[in-house]
Scaffold this motif. Structure first.
Motif, PDB file in Angstrom:
ATOM      1  N   ILE A  16       0.834  -1.207   0.000  1.00  0.00           N
ATOM      2  CA  ILE A  16       0.000   0.000   0.000  1.00  0.00           C
ATOM      3  C   ILE A  16       0.867   1.255   0.000  1.00  0.00           C
ATOM      4  CG2 ILE A  16      -1.624   1.358   1.400  1.00  0.00           C
ATOM      5  CD1 ILE A  16      -2.913  -1.372   2.200  1.00  0.00           C
ATOM      6  N   PHE A  17       1.953   1.239   0.761  1.00  0.00           N
ATOM      7  CA  PHE A  17       2.847   2.395   0.853  1.00  0.00           C
ATOM      8  C   PHE A  17       3.894   2.425  -0.263  1.00  0.00           C
ATOM      9  CE2 PHE A  17       1.215   2.813   5.175  1.00  0.00           C
ATOM     10  CZ  PHE A  17       1.142   4.194   5.295  1.00  0.00           C
ATOM     11  N   GLU A  18       3.937   1.356  -1.051  1.00  0.00           N
ATOM     12  CA  GLU A  18       4.901   1.232  -2.142  1.00  0.00           C
ATOM     13  C   GLU A  18       6.339   1.309  -1.630  1.00  0.00           C
ATOM     14  OE1 GLU A  18       3.748   4.083  -5.149  1.00  0.00           O
ATOM     15  OE2 GLU A  18       1.906   2.989  -5.580  1.00  0.00           O
ATOM     16  N   VAL A  19       6.607   0.523  -0.572  1.00  0.00           N
ATOM     17  CA  VAL A  19       7.948   0.391  -0.015  1.00  0.00           C
ATOM     18  C   VAL A  19       8.256  -1.098   0.111  1.00  0.00           C
ATOM     19  CG1 VAL A  19       7.844   2.568   1.264  1.00  0.00           C
ATOM     20  CG2 VAL A  19       7.178   0.447   2.398  1.00  0.00           C
ATOM     21  N   GLU A  20       9.517  -1.406   0.356  1.00  0.00           N
ATOM     22  CA  GLU A  20       9.910  -2.788   0.598  1.00  0.00           C
ATOM     23  C   GLU A  20       9.509  -3.174   2.019  1.00  0.00           C
ATOM     24  OE1 GLU A  20      11.194  -4.928  -1.633  1.00  0.00           O
ATOM     25  OE2 GLU A  20      10.915  -3.307  -3.088  1.00  0.00           O
ATOM     26  N   PRO A  21       9.065  -4.408   2.240  1.00  0.00           N
ATOM     27  CA  PRO A  21       8.670  -4.838   3.586  1.00  0.00           C
ATOM     28  C   PRO A  21       9.775  -4.638   4.627  1.00  0.00           C
ATOM     29  CG  PRO A  21       7.975  -6.464   1.974  1.00  0.00           C
ATOM     30  CD  PRO A  21       8.828  -5.454   1.241  1.00  0.00           C
ATOM     31  N   GLU A  22      11.034  -4.715   4.202  1.00  0.00           N
ATOM     32  CA  GLU A  22      12.157  -4.551   5.136  1.00  0.00           C
ATOM     33  C   GLU A  22      12.269  -3.107   5.644  1.00  0.00           C
ATOM     34  OE1 GLU A  22      12.794  -5.719   1.790  1.00  0.00           O
ATOM     35  OE2 GLU A  22      12.306  -7.726   2.483  1.00  0.00           O
ATOM     36  N   GLU A  23      11.614  -2.173   4.961  1.00  0.00           N
ATOM     37  CA  GLU A  23      11.701  -0.762   5.332  1.00  0.00           C
ATOM     38  C   GLU A  23      10.741  -0.384   6.461  1.00  0.00           C
ATOM     39  OE1 GLU A  23      11.708   2.002   1.973  1.00  0.00           O
ATOM     40  OE2 GLU A  23      12.233   0.317   0.676  1.00  0.00           O
ATOM     41  N   ILE A  24       9.842  -1.306   6.812  1.00  0.00           N
ATOM     42  CA  ILE A  24       8.865  -1.028   7.863  1.00  0.00           C
ATOM     43  C   ILE A  24       8.880  -2.155   8.883  1.00  0.00           C
ATOM     44  CG2 ILE A  24       7.361   0.379   6.392  1.00  0.00           C
ATOM     45  CD1 ILE A  24       5.537  -2.099   6.106  1.00  0.00           C
ATOM     46  N   SER A  25       8.307  -1.877  10.052  1.00  0.00           N
ATOM     47  CA  SER A  25       8.185  -2.902  11.092  1.00  0.00           C
ATOM     48  C   SER A  25       6.890  -2.635  11.857  1.00  0.00           C
ATOM     49  CB  SER A  25       9.378  -2.843  12.048  1.00  0.00           C
ATOM     50  OG  SER A  25       9.306  -1.660  12.828  1.00  0.00           O
ATOM     51  N   MET A  26       6.604  -3.494  12.797  1.00  0.00           N
ATOM     52  CA  MET A  26       5.391  -3.326  13.590  1.00  0.00           C
ATOM     53  C   MET A  26       5.435  -2.053  14.426  1.00  0.00           C
ATOM     54  SD  MET A  26       3.105  -5.499  12.982  1.00  0.00           S
ATOM     55  CE  MET A  26       2.934  -7.007  12.068  1.00  0.00           C
ATOM     56  N   SER A  27       6.629  -1.538  14.703  1.00  0.00           N
ATOM     57  CA  SER A  27       6.735  -0.317  15.505  1.00  0.00           C
ATOM     58  C   SER A  27       6.743   0.962  14.657  1.00  0.00           C
ATOM     59  CB  SER A  27       7.983  -0.375  16.379  1.00  0.00           C
ATOM     60  OG  SER A  27       9.143  -0.442  15.573  1.00  0.00           O
ATOM     61  N   THR A  28       6.648   0.821  13.343  1.00  0.00           N
ATOM     62  CA  THR A  28       6.645   1.983  12.461  1.00  0.00           C
ATOM     63  C   THR A  28       5.369   2.799  12.653  1.00  0.00           C
ATOM     64  OG1 THR A  28       7.971   0.830  10.798  1.00  0.00           O
ATOM     65  CG2 THR A  28       6.718   2.745  10.048  1.00  0.00           C
ATOM     66  N   ALA A  29       5.535   4.093  12.865  1.00  0.00           N
ATOM     67  CA  ALA A  29       4.392   5.010  12.941  1.00  0.00           C
ATOM     68  C   ALA A  29       3.943   5.282  11.501  1.00  0.00           C
ATOM     69  CB  ALA A  29       4.787   6.293  13.648  1.00  0.00           C
ATOM     70  N   PHE A  30       2.879   4.611  11.092  1.00  0.00           N
ATOM     71  CA  PHE A  30       2.503   4.631   9.679  1.00  0.00           C
ATOM     72  C   PHE A  30       2.125   6.010   9.159  1.00  0.00           C
ATOM     73  CE2 PHE A  30      -1.332   3.430  11.992  1.00  0.00           C
ATOM     74  CZ  PHE A  30      -2.313   4.220  11.418  1.00  0.00           C
ATOM     75  N   ARG A  31       1.621   6.877  10.002  1.00  0.00           N
ATOM     76  CA  ARG A  31       1.258   8.224   9.539  1.00  0.00           C
ATOM     77  C   ARG A  31       2.480   9.074   9.192  1.00  0.00           C
ATOM     78  NH1 ARG A  31      -2.599   7.243  13.433  1.00  0.00           N
ATOM     79  NH2 ARG A  31      -4.720   7.230  12.640  1.00  0.00           N
ATOM     80  N   GLU A  32       3.648   8.656   9.670  1.00  0.00           N
ATOM     81  CA  GLU A  32       4.880   9.390   9.393  1.00  0.00           C
ATOM     82  C   GLU A  32       5.569   8.917   8.121  1.00  0.00           C
ATOM     83  OE1 GLU A  32       7.295   9.275  12.916  1.00  0.00           O
ATOM     84  OE2 GLU A  32       5.677  10.082  14.154  1.00  0.00           O
ATOM     85  N   LEU A  33       5.057   7.847   7.511  1.00  0.00           N
ATOM     86  CA  LEU A  33       5.642   7.351   6.274  1.00  0.00           C
ATOM     87  C   LEU A  33       5.294   8.279   5.121  1.00  0.00           C
ATOM     88  CD1 LEU A  33       4.872   3.536   6.586  1.00  0.00           C
ATOM     89  CD2 LEU A  33       7.115   4.630   6.759  1.00  0.00           C
ATOM     90  N   GLN A  34       6.256   8.408   4.213  1.00  0.00           N
ATOM     91  CA  GLN A  34       6.023   9.237   3.037  1.00  0.00           C
ATOM     92  C   GLN A  34       4.850   8.670   2.244  1.00  0.00           C
ATOM     93  OE1 GLN A  34       9.488   9.919   0.691  1.00  0.00           O
ATOM     94  NE2 GLN A  34       8.357  10.846  -0.975  1.00  0.00           N
TER      95      GLN A  34
END
Length: 72
Positions: free
Chosen positions: A11-29
């Protein structure tokens, strides 16, 4: 959990390795109302979880979203 991260990454068009369960999704580009709506729809379609807008707004991290899918 890995599948969930892969779906969020898509959905965010990023690699899965770039995010984790602790990622604040609203702060993602790229986060905006359409991405938020896509997350809600994915949770409903893939996990059978109907998340209200109020519930969604309380979620801060990807892990919070995953928790909603695990609760129901």
């Amino acid at each position: 959990m890995d599948k969930f991260l892969e779906q969020v990454a898509e959905i965010f068009e990023v690699e899965p390795e770039e995010i984790s369960m602790s990622t604040a999704f609203r702060e993602l580009q790229g986060f905006g109302s359409m991405v938020g709506f896509s997350l809600i729809i994915m949770m409903e379609d893939e996990y059978g979880v109907a998340v209200s807008v109020d519930e969604f707004l309380k979620c801060k991290t990807i892990g919070d979203l995953y928790q909603k899918c695990s609760e129901k």
